[in-house]
Design a protein around this motif. Sequence first.
Motif, mmCIF file in Angstrom:
data_model
loop_
_atom_site.group_PDB
_atom_site.id
_atom_site.type_symbol
_atom_site.label_atom_id
_atom_site.label_comp_id
_atom_site.label_asym_id
_atom_site.label_seq_id
_atom_site.Cartn_x
_atom_site.Cartn_y
_atom_site.Cartn_z
ATOM 1 N N UNK B 215 -24.193 -9.333 21.100
ATOM 2 C CA UNK B 215 -24.672 -9.159 19.725
ATOM 3 C C UNK B 215 -23.509 -8.883 18.776
ATOM 4 N N UNK B 216 -22.562 -8.073 19.225
ATOM 5 C CA UNK B 216 -21.418 -7.754 18.361
ATOM 6 C C UNK B 216 -20.559 -8.995 18.139
ATOM 7 N N UNK B 220 -19.779 -10.885 14.689
ATOM 8 C CA UNK B 220 -18.417 -11.266 14.268
ATOM 9 C C UNK B 220 -18.378 -12.743 13.822
ATOM 10 N N UNK B 221 -19.045 -13.598 14.608
ATOM 11 C CA UNK B 221 -19.094 -15.037 14.272
ATOM 12 C C UNK B 221 -19.814 -15.228 12.934
ATOM 13 N N UNK B 247 -12.057 -21.769 13.410
ATOM 14 C CA UNK B 247 -11.838 -20.339 13.142
ATOM 15 C C UNK B 247 -12.659 -19.472 14.108
ATOM 16 N N UNK B 248 -13.902 -19.911 14.357
ATOM 17 C CA UNK B 248 -14.750 -19.165 15.317
ATOM 18 C C UNK B 248 -14.091 -19.173 16.703
ATOM 19 N N UNK B 253 -11.174 -16.400 21.084
ATOM 20 C CA UNK B 253 -9.990 -16.327 21.950
ATOM 21 C C UNK B 253 -9.228 -15.029 21.742
ATOM 22 N N UNK B 254 -9.326 -14.477 20.528
ATOM 23 C CA UNK B 254 -8.591 -13.248 20.209
ATOM 24 C C UNK B 254 -9.247 -11.994 20.795
ATOM 25 N N UNK B 255 -10.510 -12.128 21.237
ATOM 26 C CA UNK B 255 -11.183 -10.950 21.813
ATOM 27 C C UNK B 255 -10.531 -10.621 23.147
ATOM 28 N N UNK B 256 -10.034 -9.402 23.247
ATOM 29 C CA UNK B 256 -9.387 -9.009 24.501
ATOM 30 C C UNK B 256 -10.445 -8.503 25.476
#
Lengths: 187, 392
Positions: B215-216, B220-221, B247-248, B253-256
């Motif tokens: 959900x988070x 974000x998207x 961009x999405x 990809x940036x989510x660690x």
Amino acid sequence: MEQIPGQAKLKALIRNISWSRIAQRGKPEDFEIKELLTKPAVYSHWMAIILVSGTKATITFKVHFKTKNAKRLAAPSYGLAPEALARAQAIDYMREFCNLTGGGIKLSLQSLVDLHLSLPIVTRGFDEIFFAEQTRPNSISDHWRLASGESEVICSTTIDFFDPVDLSSLNEEFNSYLENATEVEYL
Amino acid sequence: MNQELLATHKIISLFEKSKSMSDEIFDSLAGVFLNLNKNADILRSNKALASELQMEHEDVLGINMSKLFSGEAWQEFDLQFQKLVSDEAKIVEFELPLKVGSGQFRDFLWQISQMNARHGGRHEPIFTCIGRDISEVKSALSKVVSMAKDLELAEAVQNLLLPTQPELVTPTVSMAAYYKSASISGGDFWSFDFVNQNTIWILVGDVTGHGAGSAMVTAMVAGCVRTLKFVAEAGGIKIDLPMVISSINQNLLNISGQPYWMTLVAAEIDLSKNSLTWWGAGAPDIFSLPQNGEVHLLSDISSPLGAGPCNLSTGQSSFGKGHRLLLFTDGVTEIENEAGVQLGTRRLRKFMKETEGSTIPEARSRLLELLDKWGGKAAAKDDITFLFIDRQ
């Protein structure tokens, strides 16, 4: 309730028999008969029972005990330290104590009433509540402690006579029978 | 020893053994099991209580229950117990912490009842008291409650960012959407926006899994899409849908930590040209139904977003008067009936054709009926999102 003549003597006799049987393997002076001031529904964790019964009377004798006390009392008979005894050995000792006491009761009353001895059984102390349910209103009952130092067991008895009987002539002392008592080896 | 005595001895030995085994079973019962008299003295207990109290089993007999509780807890126990003693209740059940041998307290669920009085001669009532250690259950429950709060928070954040209007009717196009998450908060996402008078952006996405994390990510998207749409509406910078999708992808990809993937189908409707351009990223096909035509599936091979560089499928189609589109997430086609059979693309395609002539809200209602009927009483395992779009 109408009392049986001499019933106090019978109670004292059974107490004395139990004392002499428990004391016969140790120093008699170390053992005391003490009163039990309350009547709990369950006396202790274990209970050994024997029935001395005939057509005219029924006497139930029970000894209520914890394993640790039974071990302390049994240890001299086995020639071992209490902690070296198995629970089964300690329980067998109490079973035999119950048997000897029942035998003493039968022997003491043989001139008054014809009685037969059951085999002793050992069960949990909680079962006392089921025995208590079957007690008749006019039953004679008694309970006491047999104590030696830190060890003690509780004894109880229930006596029913079905015909009138006079126990006034009863000898409440049991010492005279001690000489005839058969000593049992606990193996 | 004569034969009769020997037989008696044998039967008594057998009885003793049987009784002893029964007692040992009782001793080993899980949880605390007690018999009490009317004063709450323990007449019998299994080994569990002795273990909790770090005592010898045989020494538990005779202990009053008041010794096992703190002052307040004992008052509560006694209050409940007296209901049985006074015959006001036949059984009582309540939670109370037990003071265990280590000095700590553990949560227990207690159930007390009067023992079956089939022995009519008994003078004093006997009570059966069962105590179950529920401290681990309560701890787990506490975590669940905490997680539920997290999910509710995630749902609140998600609701702020997802479209609030499930229906839209304009002179040129009408839309009816449906969104339902499998848990409190879901991983599906959709948007339908006029970027300008003639251009509409539609996005339907599905983040892997459902629950607070998904959900988070969905939120974000949605935030990302909303921001870029504002920029596009402002007109200062030229932004198109592939840029939004890229961009999405970059954001995912940036989510660690745990990787999140998102399947996405995006469409841009150009009302001035009666055309539709679509992009796919591992999402189910778009169903396209021209007026008086057959249902076409708009799709090609592609990869979900967040898995690496963008690998989109794309294509163009006409979108003239009377044309109907259905965009959906896989929760629609993968819904299972009681036999475990999925609804599937073939049945949905047939259904789509049958909606011809119905209004957009009617088509949505009929699809919901189909999903309810197909899924039956089983709870949906996945989030469900779909949008019908009609060209007027």
